[in-house]
Design a protein around this motif. Structure first.
Motif, PDB file in Angstrom:
ATOM      1  N   LYS A   1     -18.777   1.805   3.780  1.00  0.00           N
ATOM      2  CA  LYS A   1     -19.184   3.130   4.231  1.00  0.00           C
ATOM      3  C   LYS A   1     -18.056   3.799   5.009  1.00  0.00           C
ATOM      4  O   LYS A   1     -17.794   5.005   4.852  1.00  0.00           O
ATOM      5  N   GLU A   2     -17.366   3.013   5.841  1.00  0.00           N
ATOM      6  CA  GLU A   2     -16.234   3.545   6.598  1.00  0.00           C
ATOM      7  C   GLU A   2     -15.111   3.967   5.654  1.00  0.00           C
ATOM      8  O   GLU A   2     -14.430   4.980   5.894  1.00  0.00           O
ATOM      9  N   ARG A   3     -14.910   3.219   4.582  1.00  0.00           N
ATOM     10  CA  ARG A   3     -13.870   3.565   3.600  1.00  0.00           C
ATOM     11  C   ARG A   3     -14.087   4.975   3.057  1.00  0.00           C
ATOM     12  O   ARG A   3     -13.125   5.727   2.861  1.00  0.00           O
ATOM     13  N   GLU A   4     -15.319   5.335   2.808  1.00  0.00           N
ATOM     14  CA  GLU A   4     -15.614   6.657   2.277  1.00  0.00           C
ATOM     15  C   GLU A   4     -15.111   7.738   3.222  1.00  0.00           C
ATOM     16  O   GLU A   4     -14.553   8.758   2.789  1.00  0.00           O
ATOM     17  N   GLU A   5     -15.290   7.526   4.522  1.00  0.00           N
ATOM     18  CA  GLU A   5     -14.839   8.501   5.510  1.00  0.00           C
ATOM     19  C   GLU A   5     -13.318   8.499   5.642  1.00  0.00           C
ATOM     20  O   GLU A   5     -12.697   9.562   5.748  1.00  0.00           O
ATOM     21  N   VAL A   6     -12.721   7.330   5.629  1.00  0.00           N
ATOM     22  CA  VAL A   6     -11.260   7.228   5.753  1.00  0.00           C
ATOM     23  C   VAL A   6     -10.576   7.962   4.613  1.00  0.00           C
ATOM     24  O   VAL A   6      -9.601   8.705   4.820  1.00  0.00           O
TER      25      VAL A   6
ATOM     26  N   ASN B   1       0.972  11.601   1.858  1.00  0.00           N
ATOM     27  CA  ASN B   1       1.100  12.901   1.196  1.00  0.00           C
ATOM     28  C   ASN B   1       1.483  12.756  -0.276  1.00  0.00           C
ATOM     29  O   ASN B   1       0.993  13.504  -1.129  1.00  0.00           O
ATOM     30  N   HIS B   2       2.356  11.817  -0.583  1.00  0.00           N
ATOM     31  CA  HIS B   2       2.795  11.645  -1.970  1.00  0.00           C
ATOM     32  C   HIS B   2       1.700  11.031  -2.841  1.00  0.00           C
ATOM     33  O   HIS B   2       1.635  11.304  -4.043  1.00  0.00           O
ATOM     34  N   GLY B   3       0.866  10.177  -2.264  1.00  0.00           N
ATOM     35  CA  GLY B   3      -0.279   9.661  -2.994  1.00  0.00           C
ATOM     36  C   GLY B   3      -0.013   8.423  -3.830  1.00  0.00           C
ATOM     37  O   GLY B   3       1.102   7.893  -3.878  1.00  0.00           O
ATOM     38  N   VAL B   4      -1.057   7.960  -4.499  1.00  0.00           N
ATOM     39  CA  VAL B   4      -1.065   6.685  -5.206  1.00  0.00           C
ATOM     40  C   VAL B   4      -0.071   6.671  -6.364  1.00  0.00           C
ATOM     41  O   VAL B   4       0.716   5.726  -6.518  1.00  0.00           O
TER      42      VAL B   4
ATOM     43  N   ILE C   1      -3.780   4.113   0.667  1.00  0.00           N
ATOM     44  CA  ILE C   1      -2.920   4.779  -0.310  1.00  0.00           C
ATOM     45  C   ILE C   1      -1.849   3.827  -0.836  1.00  0.00           C
ATOM     46  O   ILE C   1      -1.619   3.716  -2.042  1.00  0.00           O
ATOM     47  N   THR C   2      -1.184   3.126   0.068  1.00  0.00           N
ATOM     48  CA  THR C   2      -0.043   2.303  -0.352  1.00  0.00           C
ATOM     49  C   THR C   2      -0.474   1.034  -1.081  1.00  0.00           C
ATOM     50  O   THR C   2       0.201   0.609  -2.029  1.00  0.00           O
ATOM     51  N   LEU C   3      -1.575   0.430  -0.674  1.00  0.00           N
ATOM     52  CA  LEU C   3      -2.026  -0.754  -1.404  1.00  0.00           C
ATOM     53  C   LEU C   3      -2.514  -0.373  -2.797  1.00  0.00           C
ATOM     54  O   LEU C   3      -2.206  -1.059  -3.773  1.00  0.00           O
ATOM     55  N   ALA C   4      -3.245   0.720  -2.901  1.00  0.00           N
ATOM     56  CA  ALA C   4      -3.631   1.195  -4.234  1.00  0.00           C
ATOM     57  C   ALA C   4      -2.393   1.606  -5.026  1.00  0.00           C
ATOM     58  O   ALA C   4      -2.385   1.543  -6.261  1.00  0.00           O
ATOM     59  N   GLY C   5      -1.324   1.979  -4.292  1.00  0.00           N
ATOM     60  CA  GLY C   5      -0.080   2.377  -4.931  1.00  0.00           C
ATOM     61  C   GLY C   5       0.819   1.227  -5.329  1.00  0.00           C
ATOM     62  O   GLY C   5       1.955   1.462  -5.765  1.00  0.00           O
ATOM     63  N   GLY C   6       0.350  -0.002  -5.178  1.00  0.00           N
ATOM     64  CA  GLY C   6       1.091  -1.142  -5.701  1.00  0.00           C
ATOM     65  C   GLY C   6       1.987  -1.881  -4.734  1.00  0.00           C
ATOM     66  O   GLY C   6       2.668  -2.833  -5.124  1.00  0.00           O
ATOM     67  N   PHE C   7       2.031  -1.459  -3.469  1.00  0.00           N
ATOM     68  CA  PHE C   7       2.788  -2.235  -2.491  1.00  0.00           C
ATOM     69  C   PHE C   7       2.074  -3.563  -2.249  1.00  0.00           C
ATOM     70  O   PHE C   7       0.842  -3.613  -2.190  1.00  0.00           O
ATOM     71  N   THR C   8       2.838  -4.637  -2.093  1.00  0.00           N
ATOM     72  CA  THR C   8       2.239  -5.964  -1.967  1.00  0.00           C
ATOM     73  C   THR C   8       2.478  -6.596  -0.599  1.00  0.00           C
ATOM     74  O   THR C   8       2.261  -7.787  -0.414  1.00  0.00           O
TER      75      THR C   8
ATOM     76  N   VAL D   1      -7.699   7.096  -4.760  1.00  0.00           N
ATOM     77  CA  VAL D   1      -7.920   5.658  -4.611  1.00  0.00           C
ATOM     78  C   VAL D   1      -9.200   5.243  -5.321  1.00  0.00           C
ATOM     79  O   VAL D   1     -10.299   5.706  -4.994  1.00  0.00           O
ATOM     80  N   ASP D   2      -9.037   4.377  -6.298  1.00  0.00           N
ATOM     81  CA  ASP D   2     -10.168   3.757  -7.005  1.00  0.00           C
ATOM     82  C   ASP D   2      -9.952   2.256  -6.870  1.00  0.00           C
ATOM     83  O   ASP D   2      -9.045   1.694  -7.497  1.00  0.00           O
TER      84      ASP D   2
END
Length: 483
Positions: A15-20, A129-132, A161-168, A30-31
């Motif tokens: 639920k918190e994720r939705e707000e973040v 700002n740059h996004g996933v 954003i960054t984890l969905a963007g592939g940073f490990t 982010v999916d």
């Protein structure tokens, strides 16, 4: 709400994720399920956990720079240059200051100005700002793992954003990215924000994605005694493990005395393993990070290379898993890509030369390790006592009481009573203990070490030593001797 050292409830977390994710438009990109599938498609050589664990098994020290600029194409070009010309084993994406303060509109203006001026007008990469999609372009443009490095008290959206963007790999923690960085942010707030970050990493882990977490080891970076940085690192490691994190890199900032620096990395690994096992996290893997000198540098580039080389030697001889490399332009501001690559190649040469060498255990080494371990255990035991066994509440109360106290930190929630100074061999000791919970014999040890220096220099052991030591390396020495 009183926060506790408990794993976040999954329903409340989601639920918190939705707000973040509503905090900036790119959050819509982010999916989680799609991000998990994307991570599982990442080649093995670009996954940080794989690279760190392989290096750790053979005792190899990897090298990594700091780097980040505003525009994606320039940032990608910078990382490629540091990989190819600088021979970096691992790469960073250092985040800009506006993003660190969650000022995304100002970061957007910085992106616009950077395009207009034809050069970066931000001191890092504004990943939110740059996004996933753009974050994925950054990761896919190089053939080694890339870590997110920043300094953000509330890094929840940045992590999403960054984890969905592939940073490990994601750096930071609720203490290490608050007390040394912010003035007014409450420790309760940042611990709670970072419980979210760690729960997110743990959530990825539960879905088969290995992501490494790295608390920021050097803290304020100048003359931080090992037992203070170790205490913070271990607390943040335990808090992360509680939320499901399985891979941790714990760091330490170079102080300059070789014996103490090597003992610090060795004791950090041992202490972390002991405490993680004691708390039931024996399945959590630990690697170590050595940060080259974070204080003032000489302006002369030749002298700056000597400081970098000394840090490279200490990192290699300590068998740290990786070393964060400085540049010969540290005294001048943001380095050029050429200076950044030069620092990397200097470090790489020394690390390669020392890879098959070690530093023998001596009486001095054993004594240093024993003292670091005793001091760290005394701090951590008192933290747990203050929290009645709850690490979160113990940490909050410990900072309030000065039991945890980080030298030179700007936070008003930090007591600021502890003062460090070098002894006659350049090891960092405690000049003022503040309210640190040390036993009488530990305090006497430090007093005797500083007294030896005072006798050699024929002066009082006082605050002037602290000032002299802060500026010493920039002036070409380790110990701040009087003229």
């Amino acid at each position: 709400m009183t926060i506790k050292d408990k794993r976040l409830d999954e329903e409340l977390f989601l639920k918190e994720r939705e707000e973040v994710l509503k905090a900036w438009p790119t959050g819509k990109e982010v999916d989680f399920d799609e991000a998990v599938a994307y991570h599982k498609s990442i080649p093995e050589e670009r996954i940080m956990v794989n690279t760190l664990m392989k290096a750790d098994q053979v005792g190899k020290t990897l090298i990594q720079p700091r780097a980040g600029v505003a525009l994606p194409e320039e940032h990608i070009g910078l990382l490629q240059y540091l990989r190819e010309e600088g021979e970096a084993d691992l790469l960073p994406t250092t985040i800009d200051s506006y993003t660190r303060q969650n000022q995304y509109r100002e970061a957007e203006n910085g992106i616009k100005e950077s395009r207009e001026m034809g050069r970066s007008m931000l001191n890092g990469f504004p990943a939110v700002n740059h996004g996933v999609k753009v974050c994925r372009q950054v990761n896919e443009a190089v053939n080694v793992p890339v870590q997110v490095r920043h300094g953000t008290p509330d890094a929840r959206l940045l992590a999403e954003i960054t984890l969905a963007g592939g940073f490990t790999d994601f750096e930071g923690g609720g203490i290490s990215y608050n007390i040394p960085y912010a003035k007014s942010v409450a420790i309760e707030d940042t611990i709670r924000y970072w419980q979210y970050v760690d729960r997110l990493v743990g959530y990825y882990q539960e879905h088969g994605v290995n992501i490494n977490r790295e608390p920021f080891g050097p803290l304020t970076g100048t003359l931080v005694p090992p037992s203070i940085s170790h205490s913070v690192a271990i607390i943040e490691a335990l808090l992360a493990a509680r939320q499901g994190v399985k891979y941790l890199s714990l760091g330490y900032g170079q102080n300059g005395n070789l014996i103490q620096d090597v003992a610090a990395i060795q004791s950090l690994r041992e202490l972390a393993r002991d405490y993680l096992d004691k708390f039931g996290y024996d399945d959590v893997m630990v690697t170590t990070v050595f940060h080259q000198w974070m204080g003032g540098f000489p302006q002369d580039e030749s002298k700056a290379y000597a400081v970098i080389s000394w840090g490279a030697a200490a990192a290699s001889l300590s068998r740290a898993t990786k070393v964060i490399v400085k540049t010969p332009h540290e005294a001048m501001g943001i380095p050029t890509k050429e200076a950044n690559a030069a620092g990397l190649k200097t470090t790489k040469q020394i690390v390669n030369m020392l890879q098959d060498q070690g530093l023998e255990q001596t009486h001095n080494m054993d004594e240093e390790k024993e003292m670091i371990i005793r001091e760290t255990e005394q701090i951590l035991n008192r933290v747990l006592e203050l929290g009645d066994g709850d690490l979160v509440q113990g940490t909050v109360r410990a900072f309030s009481a000065g039991v945890m106290d980080i030298p030179f930190a700007p936070s008003k929630h930090n007591a600021g009573q502890v003062l460090p100074a070098r002894d006659n061999q350049g090891a960092v000791r405690y000049l003022n203990f503040g309210n640190l919970p040390f036993s009488h014999d530990v305090k006497e040890y430090h007093r005797e070490k500083l007294s030896e220096r005072g006798q050699v220099e024929d002066r009082e052991v006082d605050f002037q030593m602290v000032i002299d030591d802060i500026y010493a390396i920039g002036k070409g020495m380790l110990v701040g001797r009087p003229r």
